[in-house]
Every structure is written in C-alpha cells, then in structure tokens.
Write an enzyme that holds these catalytic residues in place. Structure first.
Site, mmCIF file in Angstrom:
data_model
loop_
_atom_site.group_PDB
_atom_site.id
_atom_site.type_symbol
_atom_site.label_atom_id
_atom_site.label_comp_id
_atom_site.label_asym_id
_atom_site.label_seq_id
_atom_site.Cartn_x
_atom_site.Cartn_y
_atom_site.Cartn_z
ATOM 1 C CG ASP A 86 45.913 41.163 38.634
ATOM 2 O OD1 ASP A 86 46.644 42.005 38.092
ATOM 3 O OD2 ASP A 86 44.680 41.174 38.540
ATOM 4 C CG ASP A 122 42.260 45.139 33.586
ATOM 5 O OD1 ASP A 122 42.508 43.927 33.421
ATOM 6 O OD2 ASP A 122 42.404 45.715 34.679
#
Ligand code: GLA
Length: 726
Positions: free
Chosen positions: A479, A546
C-alpha cells in the site's frame, strides 16, 4: 521485417501486423515524423507541406528558403530552442543558463529483441523473435549532448514502445528542465482526447473531449501516478467509436508524476506528448552522466477503441506482468479490512478464516492493524514488528494456523511510509521527506520515506524481507497512502529526488520479486492511486479502488478497462449498506460488478444470513469455473454506462467458445422499456447455448439484434449470461 531502414533516404519504418510508423532524418538532419496509421507500404512523403509560415522561423541551414519551419513540421523528439514553439519533449540549458538544444541525426542501430531500461520497468519480449529494437541517435555539438531514441516493435501485438536516454558527452554541466518520453505529431485531423480522471474512491472516470486550439494537459504533481489522472491517453478521430475509426494510445510505464499534453497548434497540427512531470524536475548531468526517461507504450487501431484495449491488454498481460503469477489463476481472497478495520484479535481472524475456507475462499489476507501500536492510523508505520499480544501468537504462528486450515495467507504492508509516532522516526527522522525548517504536510497523518536514499532502500528491503521470512506468506498487499508534497532529500539535488525515489522503489520491488518469486504482490495506493503499467511490472494486480460499491465500481471498471486487463484488477464483494456510499445493492450485483481477474470478499461473513452465505459459496464456485475466461479472455465493453441506465460487458475466450456477459441495470423506472445488450466476438455461423436456461442462440442474430435483459424488480439488478459454443 518489423524495422526497415532505407539508407539512401534515411527513412525508418516500423511495421506491426496492422500498423506502420515512419520517420525520416531529412537533409538538415532533423528527424521528422511521417506517419503512424494503418499498415502500408512505401514512403509517405506527402504527409507534410512546405510553405512560408509567417512568424515561424526557419533553421539557418535553410538559407533563403522560408518554407521549412520546425514550428510546423511533425517531429519525433522536439527540443526547445529550434524555432518550434510548440510544447517540447526536451528543455536543456548549459551552465551559463542558456537554453536550447538543436538536435541532429547522428546514426542508427537495429537490434534483435526488445531493449530494456536499467532500473526502470519496461515491456519485455518473450521467447522467440517477438520484438525488434531501433535506436536512433541525435546530437547537439555545442553542448556535447547525445540523445538515444529507443523504439521497441512487437509486430504481433501491434505495439510500439518508446524511451530515450540523454547523455552529456560535453565538458560542462547540462541541466535538463524537461525530459518527455514520447511524442505523436499530426499535421492535420479533427481529434478527441480521451483521458481518465478521478479522485480517491472514484478513480479512472472516462472523459472524452474534442481538441480545440491550445493545450489540454493532464498529469500528476504528486510523486505518484495518482487517483486524479491515469498516465494513459487515447487520441481518437472525432467520429471514432468502440468499433470504428482511428485511435492512438499512449500508456506510461511509470508510477511517479507525469504529464500528458495534447496541443492543437496554429496550422491545425496536433501534438501529443507524454513524459515525466516537468514540475519539480531539474536534472543536472555532469560530463559523462546520463538519464533514461521511462517508457511509453503506443498502439494504433483503425477499428476503434476496442482494438486499442485488446492490444494493450495483451501487452500488459504478456509483456509487462512477470513471474509465475502472470498467467496463473489468482486466489479468491477474503480481506479483513472492511470486515474489521483494525479492530480484531487472533481469535476473530482464525474464526473468520475457518468460515471463509468453508465457503471456498482460497487465501486469507490480514490487512492493516497487525503490527505493534497499530490500532489506529496515526502511528507505527515503519515499525514492522507483529503485535503478538493482539494476534495471540507470533505472525509465523498465525500463518501456520491458517495454512493448517488449507488456506493461503496474505498480509498488508505500507513500506514506503513512516509515522511521526514510530521508533523508526525517533531514530531516523531525517529519513522522512520534509524540508528542514518547514512543518511538513501530513497525509493520513503520515510522512513518506525518502526512497532516493541508499540506507532507506536497504531498510525497506530488509524490513519487508524479514516479514516474508517470518512465515509462509504468499501474498503482500503493497500500500501507499499519501502523495509526496515535500521534495527534499539529504544528499540529492532537489530536482532529481522524485525520479530517484521511483528508481529506489523499483529497485526494492525488483529485489523482492527476484528473491521471493512465490509471493504474489498486489499494488495499492489508497485503492487505485498508483494503477499504472510501471507498478504492474512488479505487482501483476492492483487494488482498483477503496470504493467497493457495486454501482460506482461499474464506472471505475469501465474506465480502467480501456488500458488495463481484467487480470490486473483487484475487486471485492463487500457488505451493504456499502461503507463508502451507503448504497444497498443485491449480493448478485455485487458479485457481477466485482468479478474480475483478482476477485475476493471484503466482509465479515458472520454478519451474513445463512441464505447469503450459501449464495457466496455458489458465487465462489462460479468464479472458479470462469476465472480463466475472465483473466485471459478478450474483454468487450458493450456500452458506455455514462450514456445510459445500464452497464454491460463481456469476456470471450481466445477461441471464441466461451462467453460471459454481465449486465447491471442501474435504476428501475415505471414501465421501463426492455434493455438489450448486443454481444461481440462470437464465432459467426455457429450456435451458442445458454448454460442456465439451455436456450440456443445463433451467434449472428445475437451479435446483430442483441439479447433482452430480464425486467428488473428493483434498482441495481444484474443479469449474468454464460454462453457456450456448440
Ligand atoms: C488503504 C487501502 C485499503 C486498506 C487501508 C488500510 O486505504 O487502500 O484497502 O488497506 O489502506 O489502512
């Protein structure tokens, strides 16, 4: 032959199966672009005209001839200071601050295979003679500047790549203030520019605009390719559609800041440039030093946008993605993020993993919150030590327990970041990118590690490798949750930092992929903030957004599909009301929308009713059956969801025998007219059988008049058709 060189006329022709690209080093030594279009033979010497261009000057060598002006002529590598006032690829200045680099042809070389770029991701050729390389050298004698233009030709894929190395062979410092990678110059035409804009949780929204006089610029100044604009553009004939008209694509193989500029100039010429962001870039080359610009992948289609996507999908799947996972079925995952955020303990994880396994899930992914002090997102990044009291055992122990259930184990990391509240920061605050004397901008309360520094590169590599060594971890979610605002590094000149940051990141990823070939890495940057061909060279799949809302994802996947194949798209089914939008959608539609090459669930299965649990296990069984078709089949966009109340798309196996059509009707309306979807890519003259209903359809009629969707009984309903050729 993919690369042809006519020595007398100094004409270079690059041929792919369906396209031809041509350029010429003319009598003045300028490298002019002649043609990029459908496949042709011969010398396209009528592509430009010569005329007095008024206030556009001519090179000195042209003497009294005022008809030759670089301000009009199509070029391969326009440099500032040659009388071409359009946007250049190269801006160079010498140590006195004087700008300009008049580049002339100096030589060429043809090589078998595809060039590679040291330290940078690039298209590679597979076994056999898949590619050829052309290298053209341009020079500027005053500066001692040497520019090596590299062209890679993959004829069967209809792909041409470009990159450039600039070297200082002179005696003084030369500073590059701009270095673009690729340019497409057209003398005429009415074009639209297609770009993909967005924001966090709503990435890659399709946008198509006709070019008007002036420049249309997109890019990222964020040190990452960004949620806001994807480093990928398509120039299309104004009337081009999915299946007709000419289109040209430029896709950047780079994950840092970029700039793409399309300019409609004074005589109706169009130039499209692609390269690194000019802002915060200033690269001094000392004598003997060189820099290589990242690669651009180009493809041309005379049959509309669909062909552009098919060419790019094949190239990304087979010539960008590497390692054992490039064509391997990706595991069905259950990810803990939307299920628990950081609120979990070892028991919760094991209970969930056990239930997930019974549903057919193949890998459990433990997301953020597993390491010491990480119970919220204000701290602990940089300290990669497992929180054994939270987990109830060591990380290795947890992995063993999960493996013992017959599940693979995956883990979340964010290695390029540092929290102020971390031991790493207390020991090495200078590793964080901050300008001394200034308060830094915080993004998600965190700072970025300076990956341009050797000691940071080593720290990041060793912390990730010791995590991997602690157990049988078969997947990493890599990430990256903020952009870079402070460009400062101890020991590196400011204008070089962002480029060297990317080299540092790529080095770590390269070493990890070499030393841990069995670990599947999924890229992520607050969802899809670094969804680019550069990352895909190291991480064959990327968490797409997301936003897991089934309806928003239709638009995100629609935009993403133009440049990237389904195998690279990470998409999960989550719980309703959706965490990002509050929307409630049927579980079937959440599946239909999420079904991609990297599929999974992101929910707490204990919150689901028995009926939904059964539906999930059926979905997983369906997915496992269709996984190869989805990952490796041809992808067809059957409509543009921005132009209607539905979204339909289709996967067709290479041999045309297996077909999967997914369609979602967005809003239901009173007495709604039926929606028809018209598949493409079926084998003409054959029959197809619908797996579920047993109904038999002639391919030609289906491709002609379409298939009606069942009338929806509410909003957001979906239909899935599985057709098999008889
Ligand atoms: C980012 C990712 C999410 C999740 C969180 C964890 O936002 O995109 O999927 O991993 O970080 O902090």
């Amino acid at each position: 032959m993919p690369v042809l060189y006519d020595k007398d006329k100094r004409i270079f022709t690059l041929n792919t199966k369906n396209s031809t690209y041509q350029m010429q080093a003319d009598s003045f030594g300028y490298l002019l672009h002649l043609y990029y279009g459908r496949k042709t033979e011969g010398f396209i010497d009528w592509g430009y005209t010569l005329a007095d261009r008024g206030f556009s000057g001519s090179p000195y060598d042209a003497g009294r001839d005022r008809t030759y002006s670089l301000d009009y002529l199509p070029q391969e590598f326009p440099a500032q200071g040659t009388g071409d006032f359009r946007s250049p690829l190269l801006v160079a200045r010498d140590s006195s601050g004087t700008y300009g680099a008049d580049l002339r042809y100096s030589g060429c070389e043809i090589q078998e295979g595809k060039y590679s770029l040291k330290g940078l991701p690039a298209v590679y050729a597979n076994e056999g003679k898949e590619a050829e390389t052309l290298i053209i050298t341009l020079k500027n004698a005053r500066l001692g500047l040497s520019v090596k233009l590299m062209y890679g030709v993959l004829p069967e894929k209809d792909i041409i790549t470009r990159s450039v190395t600039v070297r200082n062979d002179g005696t003084g410092t030369i500073t590059l203030e701009k270095l673009g990678s690729s340019c497409l110059d057209f003398t005429h035409g009415r074009f639209d520019l297609i770009t993909f804009h967005g924001r966090h949780a709503m990435e890659r929204q399709f946008d198509r605009q006709e070019l008007h006089h002036g420049s249309h610029v997109i890019g990222s100044r964020r040190g990452m390719s960004s949620h806001q604009y994807n480093p990928f553009v398509i120039l299309a004939d104004h009337d081009a559609t999915e299946t007709s008209g000419r289109c040209w694509a430029m896709q950047f193989v780079y994950s840092g800041g970029f700039e793409a500029e399309a300019e409609l100039a004074q005589y109706g010429q169009t130039r499209v440039n692609m390269g690194m962001s000019q802002e915060k870039f200033s690269f001094p080359l000392e004598p003997g030093e060189e820099i290589t610009a990242p690669e651009v992948i180009m493809t041309f289609s005379s049959q509309g946008l669909e062909r552009i996507s098919h060419n790019l999908h094949a190239c990304i799947r087979e010539n960008i993605c590497r390692g054992k996972f490039k064509n391997a079925p990706r595991p069905v995952v259950l990810n803990s993020w939307e299920a628990f955020m950081m609120d979990f303990d070892g028991k919760k994880i094991l209970d969930t993993a056990r239930l997930a396994k019974s549903l057919g899930v193949e890998m459990f992914v433990l997301d953020d919150g597993w390491f010491m002090n990480r119970n919220d997102d204000y701290r602990a990044l940089g300290d990669w030590t497992a929180d054994t009291s939270k987990l109830g055992c060591s990380l290795g122990g947890l992995v063993r327990d999960i493996n013992a259930m017959g599940l693979k184990f995956g883990l979340w990391v964010e290695p390029e970041m540092i929290s102020e509240d971390s031991n790493l920061y207390r020991e090495h605050s200078d590793w964080a990118m901050m300008i001394p004397g200034e308060k830094p901008v915080l993004g998600r309360s965190q700072l970025v590690l300076d990956m341009s520094r050797r000691e940071v590169i080593e720290y990041v590599y060793s912390s990730v490798s010791s995590i991997l060594d602690s157990g049988n971890i078969e997947y990493l979610k890599w990430d990256y949750n903020r952009s870079i605002s402070e460009v400062y590094s101890q020991g590196t000149y400011g204008g070089k930092v962002l480029y060297e940051y990317m080299l540092g990141l790529y080095e770590v990823l390269e070493r990890l992929s070499t030393n841990y070939p069995d670990v599947l890495i999924e890229g992520c940057a607050g969802g899809g903030g670094r969804f680019d061909a550069g990352m895909l060279y190291y991480t064959p799949q990327i968490w797409c957004s997301d936003n897991t809302d089934a309806v928003d994802r239709l638009y995100i996947h629609y935009g993403t599909s133009f440049g990237y194949p389904a195998s690279t798209i990470g998409a999960h089914v989550s719980i309703c009301p959706n965490q990002q939008t509050g929307r409630i959608t049927p579980l079937k539609t959440r599946y239909a929308s999420a079904v991609s090459g990297a599929f999974g669930y992101e929910l707490n299965p204990f919150l689901m009713s028995d009926e939904k649990i059964r539906e999930i296990s059926e979905q997983i069984a369906y997915y496992r059956r269709d996984r190869e078709l989805i990952s490796c089949g041809k992808y067809y966009r059957l409509n543009n969801p921005n132009d209607g109340n539905y979204c339909a798309w289709e996967y067709v196996s290479e041999d045309g025998a297996n077909v999967l059509i997914n369609a979602v009707v967005i809003l239901n309306h009173g007495n709604m007219p039926p929606v028809y979807v018209t598949p493409r890519g079926l084998t003409p003259g054959t029959l197809y059988r619908d797996d579920e209903t047993g109904k038999i359809y002639p391919a030609d009629a289906l491709m002609d008049s379409g298939l009606p969707l069942e009338a929806p009984k509410g909003d957001y309903e979906s239909c899935i058709f599985r057709l098999r050729r008889l």
